[in-house]
Scaffold this active site. Sequence first.
Site, PDB file in Angstrom:
ATOM      1  N   VAL A  34     -29.970 -52.120  -4.603  1.00  0.00           N
ATOM      2  CA  VAL A  34     -29.067 -51.341  -3.755  1.00  0.00           C
ATOM      3  C   VAL A  34     -28.365 -52.236  -2.745  1.00  0.00           C
ATOM      4  O   VAL A  34     -27.280 -51.902  -2.239  1.00  0.00           O
ATOM      5  CB  VAL A  34     -29.867 -50.224  -3.040  1.00  0.00           C
ATOM      6  N   LYS A  35     -28.937 -53.377  -2.446  1.00  0.00           N
ATOM      7  CA  LYS A  35     -28.401 -54.256  -1.404  1.00  0.00           C
ATOM      8  C   LYS A  35     -27.051 -54.878  -1.770  1.00  0.00           C
ATOM      9  O   LYS A  35     -26.352 -55.390  -0.887  1.00  0.00           O
ATOM     10  CB  LYS A  35     -29.404 -55.372  -1.091  1.00  0.00           C
ATOM     11  N   ASP A  36     -26.684 -54.860  -3.045  1.00  0.00           N
ATOM     12  CA  ASP A  36     -25.375 -55.390  -3.434  1.00  0.00           C
ATOM     13  C   ASP A  36     -24.252 -54.674  -2.694  1.00  0.00           C
ATOM     14  O   ASP A  36     -23.235 -55.274  -2.333  1.00  0.00           O
ATOM     15  CB  ASP A  36     -25.150 -55.223  -4.938  1.00  0.00           C
TER      16      ASP A  36
END
Length: 453
Positions: A43-45
């Site tokens: 999700v950090k992208d």
Amino acid sequence: MKYAKNILETIGNTPLVRLNSVTKEVDALVLAKVETFNPGNSVKDRMALKMIEDAEADGRLKPGGTIIEGTSGNTGMGLALAAIVKGYKCIFVISDKQSKEKMDILRAVGAEVVVCPTNVEPDDPRSYYSVSKRLGEETPNSWYVNQYDNPSNSQAHYEQTGPEIWEQTDGKITHFVVGVGTGGTISGTAKYLKEKNPNIKIWGVDTYGSVFKKYHETGIFDENEIYPYITEGIGEDILPKNVDFSLIDGFTKVTDKDAAIYTRKIAKEEGIFVGNSAGSAIKGLLQLKDEFKPDDVVVVLFHDHGSRYVGKMFNDDWMRDRGFLEEEITTAEDLIKDHIDKPLVTAQTEELVSHAIERMRTFKISQIPVRDASGFVGSVDESVLLRNYLEDKEVAHKSIKEVMGKGYPVVKKSASIEEVSKLINKENQAVLVDLDNGKHHIITKYDIIRAIN
């Protein structure tokens, strides 16, 4: 032709997948937002690209610059992918509790990785918060990201994750459950969803050793709640600015053991290979099952990919070492099966005490059975040696038979844990197991304690 101009254009629009097995005791529709479909597998992208683009826009990040950040691994991966496409260097500071796979992956995409100790205070100069901040000050033409307090973090989820979930559920979502670390995912997504429907409940999943749950419920930042934990990616010993507690309806805490066990369950029962925080999220959701009704639509977010944890949660030895493996332990043989292949360390009656001390130091053990030509005849342990040393400083030059205590009881390998436990007491520190092949092994208090876990 349909194609992405670069890998960054593939970020987002991740699928929503119904869970059928791990949540079967939940009387509601449970859907997983599977963020592993992002190019960096997490999700950090989303927020990594948003933070970079916003920093470029206002001049904080200049051409050819160096991106510096403290990360548990996933934010670093997102930043590194964007840096490759946009032409930046990266230095990432990571704590030593993070998996080796995460460190290796960051190096594989060209980042410099600095490893810091986990068990230090946030303001300790060795902490990964302090080191990343210092590197940001010392490195020419650099930009310190600070995902914890960077508003672009939560804004990315307000602009992307929230709208995606709303559209994918056709506005029918009633609950959002997600692990909380920097706070960007829960706060940004919650802000969007509550603007659409204020009745949507937002639940944060916290871990033991973190401050979020108590702070949310009482407003007290309790330093006594801060202690080392294994779970990666969620929980904090600080209060990041990105955590908007006013948007969160409640928290539930999940143990390291449950997080690890449910991480494996998701893979085995749903065929979804995800990471440690997903296990926490599912166990947290199960703990909240009484909050849900049959017509509810519960969305749980799976943060990252299981490939980051193949040496940890997906490794039986790692799980067994921490007492996390769900194994039935009922007999003496079960208690020693993870070290049954190691030889039993013994001492001879005529050896010097110094030899026994050296053996304890070499093998990191606290007690040794003593034998002579007839078999086991005694024992020595740390307390015996210390007591003798206090009485006679020359004890190291004596023979073991002069200081040894009575021999350890011997049980059959089929003996129950209850039988073994009763034999271990203040006077008797261990039990020997007869393995029926002329060999013996030792059970200590530590083995019993591990079985209790």
